[in-house]
Motif scaffolding. Sequence first.
Motif, PDB file in Angstrom:
ATOM      1  N   VAL A  62      17.929  80.967  55.402  1.00  0.00           N
ATOM      2  CA  VAL A  62      16.812  81.362  56.367  1.00  0.00           C
ATOM      3  C   VAL A  62      17.024  82.612  56.877  1.00  0.00           C
ATOM      4  CG1 VAL A  62      15.357  80.517  58.291  1.00  0.00           C
ATOM      5  CG2 VAL A  62      16.304  78.744  56.578  1.00  0.00           C
ATOM      6  N   ASP A  63      15.957  83.462  57.044  1.00  0.00           N
ATOM      7  CA  ASP A  63      16.097  84.723  57.713  1.00  0.00           C
ATOM      8  C   ASP A  63      16.474  84.454  59.241  1.00  0.00           C
ATOM      9  OD1 ASP A  63      15.636  86.565  55.546  1.00  0.00           O
ATOM     10  OD2 ASP A  63      13.373  85.924  55.877  1.00  0.00           O
ATOM     11  N   ASN A  64      17.155  85.236  59.724  1.00  0.00           N
ATOM     12  CA  ASN A  64      18.072  84.696  60.990  1.00  0.00           C
ATOM     13  C   ASN A  64      18.096  86.003  62.099  1.00  0.00           C
ATOM     14  OD1 ASN A  64      21.047  83.619  61.995  1.00  0.00           O
ATOM     15  ND2 ASN A  64      19.090  83.132  63.224  1.00  0.00           N
ATOM     16  N   VAL A  65      17.696  85.913  63.069  1.00  0.00           N
ATOM     17  CA  VAL A  65      18.218  86.920  64.290  1.00  0.00           C
ATOM     18  C   VAL A  65      18.826  86.144  65.340  1.00  0.00           C
ATOM     19  CG1 VAL A  65      17.122  88.745  65.697  1.00  0.00           C
ATOM     20  CG2 VAL A  65      16.305  88.445  63.436  1.00  0.00           C
ATOM     21  N   ARG A  66      20.085  86.638  65.701  1.00  0.00           N
ATOM     22  CA  ARG A  66      20.693  86.013  66.785  1.00  0.00           C
ATOM     23  C   ARG A  66      21.372  87.223  67.787  1.00  0.00           C
ATOM     24  NH1 ARG A  66      26.263  85.430  66.960  1.00  0.00           N
ATOM     25  NH2 ARG A  66      27.177  86.120  65.011  1.00  0.00           N
ATOM     26  N   ALA A  67      21.462  86.577  68.879  1.00  0.00           N
ATOM     27  CA  ALA A  67      22.290  87.530  69.999  1.00  0.00           C
ATOM     28  C   ALA A  67      23.792  87.241  70.035  1.00  0.00           C
ATOM     29  CB  ALA A  67      21.699  87.366  71.376  1.00  0.00           C
ATOM     30  N   ASN A  68      24.554  88.036  70.357  1.00  0.00           N
ATOM     31  CA  ASN A  68      26.135  87.750  70.559  1.00  0.00           C
ATOM     32  C   ASN A  68      26.267  87.392  71.949  1.00  0.00           C
ATOM     33  OD1 ASN A  68      28.815  87.741  70.189  1.00  0.00           O
ATOM     34  ND2 ASN A  68      29.034  89.467  69.481  1.00  0.00           N
ATOM     35  N   SER A  69      25.881  86.432  72.237  1.00  0.00           N
ATOM     36  CA  SER A  69      26.076  85.802  73.344  1.00  0.00           C
ATOM     37  C   SER A  69      27.303  85.700  73.955  1.00  0.00           C
ATOM     38  CB  SER A  69      25.111  84.684  73.882  1.00  0.00           C
ATOM     39  OG  SER A  69      25.418  83.644  73.089  1.00  0.00           O
ATOM     40  N   ALA A  70      28.344  85.213  73.215  1.00  0.00           N
ATOM     41  CA  ALA A  70      29.852  85.211  73.563  1.00  0.00           C
ATOM     42  C   ALA A  70      30.417  86.299  74.145  1.00  0.00           C
ATOM     43  CB  ALA A  70      30.687  84.483  72.402  1.00  0.00           C
ATOM     44  N   ALA A  71      29.764  87.513  73.258  1.00  0.00           N
ATOM     45  CA  ALA A  71      30.347  88.607  73.514  1.00  0.00           C
ATOM     46  C   ALA A  71      29.588  89.281  74.981  1.00  0.00           C
ATOM     47  CB  ALA A  71      30.006  89.932  72.412  1.00  0.00           C
TER      48      ALA A  71
END
Length: 339
Positions: free
Chosen positions: A153-162
């Motif tokens: 599935v097309d996906n956009v996410r933030a690198n919240s761990a960083a």
Amino acid sequence: MRVTLTQVAQRAGVSLASASRALNGESASPRTVENVRRAARELAYLPDARAQSLKLGSTRQLAFAVADVGNPVYVEMMRAVEETVREEGYRVLISSTGSAEAGEIELLHGLGRGYADGLILSPLRITDALLAELVRLPLAVVVVGLLPASTQVDNVRANSAAGVRLAVEHLVSLGHRRLGLVNGPLDTTPGRVRGAAFASACHDAGLPTGAAPAVVADDFTFEAGIKAARQLLKRHPSLDAVVAANDLLATGAYHAAFDLGRDVPADLAVVGMDDSALASQLHPTLTSVSLGSAERGRRAAELLLARLRDPGRKATRVVVQPRLAVRQSTAVTSNRGRR
């Protein structure tokens, strides 16, 4: 009574077929187009969206679904989505699903009946049941959030761990050694990821074992933040800094600190997550980690439009990197100085 296309054709003195072609931008003489459009204006004619959808095979509508439409992060994301798809002639339908899985699955079932051409979904929890529904959904979909690597599935996410690591490193650089975390529910993706990242970042910064306690709020809301932060500060009165899993929880931490006689930032530094509009509106202004809400919304909208143009294209994953916005809530004051 609703004005019909037949009445428009009669007023313009043309056939029904000619009126339809003139209004839909199809082959028609300039004079016919002018007469038909004048008649439509005079009669206040509004095209039947349902009939047009059946004819074109498209509703020209896209759905944007989030857990809480009142959260400033989702508001920024929504604006970016609307600006991006408007240029392509789409409207956006906004849906607030709540934090429970049932609301999201109910929405997916409704979308399957065809009232929108595509969906951007930002769920708090990624469950097997939700993933199964997403794969079966007979329309274009983009998920904003962390998905399993195998999900097509097309996906956009933030690198919240960083992002959490940026917050911890910033506080440590100012001399803070007694950090606490006000987190959201651990059964949510943000809560799980940000909790683990906080523990890891504190360990890597060389903080003593047990020097970085965390409390879990009932939700990612202001009210839950007050309750959780008050609990954290009462249990650990020596804390000199707090990281909050979002700006609403950070706002709750402000209030809890004030209630307990702690000054921000003289007695307690606070860092939020999201860098929403709220961060600049608080007093003192809030240091916060931007997770690119507007960028995530824009990129998600672009992926959805690309999927609508080419349904067979390979699923795309986009990761938005964090950025620390330093403001007054972590300022070094004369009361505290550097430790």
